[in-house]
Design an enzyme around this catalytic site. Structure first.
Site, PDB file in Angstrom:
ATOM      1  N   ASN A   1     -27.379  15.588  60.720  1.00 51.04           N
ATOM      2  CA  ASN A   1     -26.278  16.310  60.065  1.00 51.04           C
ATOM      3  C   ASN A   1     -24.933  15.948  60.720  1.00 51.04           C
ATOM      4  O   ASN A   1     -24.869  15.086  61.587  1.00 51.04           O
ATOM      5  CB  ASN A   1     -26.534  17.828  60.075  1.00 51.04           C
TER       6      ASN A   1
ATOM      7  N   SER B   1     -26.904   7.353  49.529  1.00 45.31           N
ATOM      8  CA  SER B   1     -27.689   6.213  49.057  1.00 45.31           C
ATOM      9  C   SER B   1     -27.193   5.692  47.704  1.00 45.31           C
ATOM     10  O   SER B   1     -26.599   6.439  46.926  1.00 45.31           O
ATOM     11  CB  SER B   1     -29.154   6.650  48.957  1.00 45.31           C
TER      12      SER B   1
ATOM     13  N   GLN C   1     -33.247   7.025  42.805  1.00 48.54           N
ATOM     14  CA  GLN C   1     -32.137   7.045  43.753  1.00 48.54           C
ATOM     15  C   GLN C   1     -31.331   8.337  43.623  1.00 48.54           C
ATOM     16  O   GLN C   1     -30.929   8.941  44.620  1.00 48.54           O
ATOM     17  CB  GLN C   1     -31.221   5.837  43.480  1.00 48.54           C
TER      18      GLN C   1
ATOM     19  N   HIS D   1     -32.085  11.666  45.521  1.00 51.08           N
ATOM     20  CA  HIS D   1     -31.874  11.814  46.967  1.00 51.08           C
ATOM     21  C   HIS D   1     -30.895  12.935  47.291  1.00 51.08           C
ATOM     22  O   HIS D   1     -31.187  13.832  48.052  1.00 51.08           O
ATOM     23  CB  HIS D   1     -31.359  10.512  47.591  1.00 51.08           C
TER      24      HIS D   1
ATOM     25  N   GLU E   1     -26.129  -0.927  48.416  1.00 52.40           N
ATOM     26  CA  GLU E   1     -27.230  -0.811  49.369  1.00 52.40           C
ATOM     27  C   GLU E   1     -28.493  -1.447  48.767  1.00 52.40           C
ATOM     28  O   GLU E   1     -29.088  -2.336  49.356  1.00 52.40           O
ATOM     29  CB  GLU E   1     -27.452   0.679  49.670  1.00 52.40           C
ATOM     30  N   HIS E   2     -28.892  -0.973  47.577  1.00 55.65           N
ATOM     31  CA  HIS E   2     -30.057  -1.526  46.886  1.00 55.65           C
ATOM     32  C   HIS E   2     -29.606  -2.198  45.594  1.00 55.65           C
ATOM     33  O   HIS E   2     -28.797  -1.635  44.857  1.00 55.65           O
ATOM     34  CB  HIS E   2     -31.044  -0.422  46.482  1.00 55.65           C
TER      35      HIS E   2
ATOM     36  N   ASP F   1     -38.719   1.242  49.693  1.00 55.20           N
ATOM     37  CA  ASP F   1     -38.431   2.471  50.450  1.00 55.20           C
ATOM     38  C   ASP F   1     -39.590   2.826  51.375  1.00 55.20           C
ATOM     39  O   ASP F   1     -39.389   3.369  52.456  1.00 55.20           O
ATOM     40  CB  ASP F   1     -38.224   3.657  49.493  1.00 55.20           C
TER      41      ASP F   1
ATOM     42  N   GLU G   1      -3.404 -21.689  81.010  1.00 60.36           N
ATOM     43  CA  GLU G   1      -3.329 -20.243  80.768  1.00 60.36           C
ATOM     44  C   GLU G   1      -2.676 -19.506  81.928  1.00 60.36           C
ATOM     45  O   GLU G   1      -2.650 -18.273  81.950  1.00 60.36           O
ATOM     46  CB  GLU G   1      -4.733 -19.678  80.502  1.00 60.36           C
TER      47      GLU G   1
ATOM     48  N   HIS H   1      -8.573 -19.288  88.778  1.00 63.36           N
ATOM     49  CA  HIS H   1      -9.676 -19.901  88.033  1.00 63.36           C
ATOM     50  C   HIS H   1      -9.761 -21.394  88.389  1.00 63.36           C
ATOM     51  O   HIS H   1     -10.847 -21.916  88.640  1.00 63.36           O
ATOM     52  CB  HIS H   1      -9.455 -19.757  86.525  1.00 63.36           C
TER      53      HIS H   1
END
Lengths: 431, 431
Positions: free
Chosen positions: B209, B232, B254, B257, B322-323, B356, B410, B415
């Site tokens: 949640n 979804s 779908q 859901h 998504e799908h 799924d 640089e 270095h």
């Protein structure tokens, strides 16, 4: 350089997300550019970067790219082009293919691997304007197959007029020719949402100041962003046979980055600890960036003397450093025991700058202990995957009942019916 | 179901990050658990989940896991165990090896690929307590080689006493035996920072949640988190030969859901559009979750009639769903043109519920248009990479000058000196 007990050490630092005022400013700039496009982009460039441009002047021209070559040493061009070849060769090894798995029932399952379509690289204008970072961001994206790579950088670098020619040469050597002279939060917003002049991208990478970082967080979701890097770190794990002059030089090469950088030696040899402390002091004297390096050594550097190499390894794993050098008799005997380190340098000749610039692996590496769960930038950062599912009629008839069982177990009847409607049709079809 | 012009459609929605009050509450809970450990964890469990526990009662016992099997149908156990096998087989294909590249000068460059050490999976207690999601989070981590996988879930599921037995059976079938009955922001904090009873993890995944989502954002950095999923979505791209009964059933699977879910048909066939609209209406009537599905269809569903399949493909790429189902005569002719989709289902028998629950690919897939730049959960989400650099003396002698050139370009003299000190030693050594 102070010699301290291991208990006092934890590389993790609180991440700075800016003041509420900085947050509000970044948010406002992003919103304005999102809504007004070029107009807001040009307005903020004048206001914040003190450069008056027109929309048609935003893009760096091919002539400017050519001119940049006349402003840098030929030996630099040669060196950066050799580095680019090495980086490309290493990242080529990371490429993966789409694959599929053909099942006996005629079904096909697979993973489609594709490059992102358009990527934006931010190159800062201040003291961190590193040509090497241009290569390290651009080349993995190219190797992934990203067809459009665009660079943005503030109109003037470090107070000087125009863009740093080393940056432009690095871009050209990497093969980037779409470059815009915009920086700050306004450049991030332009990349994320697009303007009349700049087409929007799918991912933004590259370091920047706090406003750039905040703007990246703000646009995340509309586009992907890379992770936000903390101060650079090195841990050297060394035994009694290590050369104190080499160890000290490598520690200082990290310390000179900025006052917040962290350079740590972990060793079971008290003798080496003392020798390195003396060497650091001696070598510091003649460094141009002495003040920065000294502040880093003072504030975040340490020599940790441990009981044994075994204890040293456990300290390293707890620190999970960005860079780790194994300056020990037999580095191969130890590398397999290192659980957490972004990049591991083996033996006396694998000094960290070898990896910073030249060898091939990426120099954008997880900091702040995040090597526990994240990785250096590579080709995977510029691809996306799609699952592919082709289910045969036979497979559905065979497995349909199990699928319906699972759907009904979750109380999702419409899921079950999507299967059932097909099974029924088959049964009816047979009548 | 309304038939609308394509211009009216954009799957992107504003992401909900909670009210300031919710943010403050999540922050406070996380801080308290970080500082007080079990004491705060038990206090919040009593206060928020109305369950009085002791520290020793936090962990679900082996006896409870066994007892869960007596509360579910044997056919469910069989189905979930078959699904687990398929999911494992698919994800096994994604595994990668560490690799190295041996250079002619004796240098060795490589990438070390390792599993994360400990991963936490959050399983929500409300209406989204899906056994299938347990498998989809746990199995890729196992295949990656993660040695410790721990699950947390609220002490009571959906108002009923105790944890949903389907969840416990799914965990046991996947092979997870370290399970704690804690939920909410307090569970996320326990996973991130550890308590006396729960050891900290490297990554937290799984849905929850708003408090869970905010707590995950709060602990990100100390640990890795997965992305936060939006509602979804399914897009079906269908031509005139598609079966309207199948298409409607898949759209509704779908839509059931939640009210915010989105089900969209894209088709060049006006006839199919009308037939699907009628079928959706008919099938809706008898659905147990009719009210939810109807609200989803009403609020976020659509039938988009396009000029041609080609235009349909371009709509799909813009939506980046998504799908995606390709219910067309020749899906193989189209799949190569799909640039953006999380999971692609080909042909009449590849109904979305197949993916799924059962086929093998992961069902945790990018939502809200982010398939443009992100990917379904897979083994890569549970590994980390370390670069390995062994540079030979010969390689350093050959390339040292170029590395110094780049470092000095640089302005990073230390270095350059880390290299120089080694080159000098070699030259002196030769004298």
């Amino acid at each position: 350089m102070k010699i301290v007990p291991v208990e006092d050490f934890d590389l993790r630092r609180e991440v700075e997300y800016g003041t509420p005022e900085q947050n509000a400013a970044a948010k406002r700039i992003v919103q304005d550019v999102k809504q007004e496009g070029d107009a807001a982009l040009l307005r903020y460039t004048e206001e914040l970067d003190r450069t008056k441009l027109t929309a048609s002047g935003l893009r760096v021209t091919e002539e400017e790219l050519k001119a940049a070559y006349t402003k840098v040493e030929p030996s630099f061009v040669e060196a950066i082009s050799a580095a680019a070849r090495n980086i490309r060769a290493f990242h080529e090894r990371e490429k993966r293919n789409s694959w599929m798995d053909l099942q006996p029932d005629g079904s096909i399952l697979g993973q489609i691997i594709r490059p992102l379509k358009r990527v934006g690289v931010y190159v800062p204008g201040g003291k961190a304007a590193y040509p090497s970072s241009v290569l390290m961001n651009v080349i993995p994206a190219q190797v992934a197959g990203v067809p459009e790579i665009v660079m943005v950088t503030p109109p003037a670098t470090g107070g000087k007029e125009g863009i740093n020619p080393y940056i432009l040469v690095a871009a050209a050597e990497a093969g980037v020719h779409e470059i815009y002279r915009v920086g700050g939060a306004q450049a991030i917003a332009a990349l994320a949402y697009g303007t009349e002049t700049i087409a929007p991208v799918d991912k933004i990478c590259g370091p920047g100041n706090i406003y750039v970082a905040l703007a990246k967080r703000e646009v995340y979701g509309a586009v992907d962003i890379d992770s936000i890097a903390g101060p650079s770190e090195i841990v050297v794990l060394a035994d009694e046979q290590a050369d104190p002059e080499f160890v000290a030089a490598d520690l200082l090469s990290q310390a000179e980055h900025d006052e917040m950088a962290s350079a740590i030696l972990v060793t079971p040899s008290r003798q080496l600890a003392d020798a390195v402390a003396a060497e650091v002091k001696r070598q510091l004297e003649s460094l141009p960036r002495r003040d920065i390096a000294a502040a880093s050594v003072e504030g975040y550097g340490a020599i940790i003397v441990v009981e044994s190499l075994k204890e040293g390894i456990s300290v390293v794993n707890r620190l999970a450093p960005e860079h780790l050098e194994l300056m020990v008799q037999d580095p191969m005997a130890i590398v397999g025991l290192i659980e957490n380190a972004g990049a591991i340098f083996l033996g006396a000749y694998s000094s960290e700058p070898v990896g910073d610039y030249f060898a091939g692996p990426n120099h954008i590496i997880p900091t702040n202990g995040t090597a526990r769960f994240s990785s250096p930038v590579d080709v995977d950062d510029f691809i996306k995957k799609s699952s592919m599912i082709y289910y045969s009629k036979e497979a559905l008839l065979k497995n349909g009942e199990a699928i319906m069982e699972l759907a009904r177990g979750e109380g999702l009847e419409a899921h079950a019916r999507a299967i059932e409607v097909r099974l029924k049709r088959e049964i009816e079809g047979r009548d």
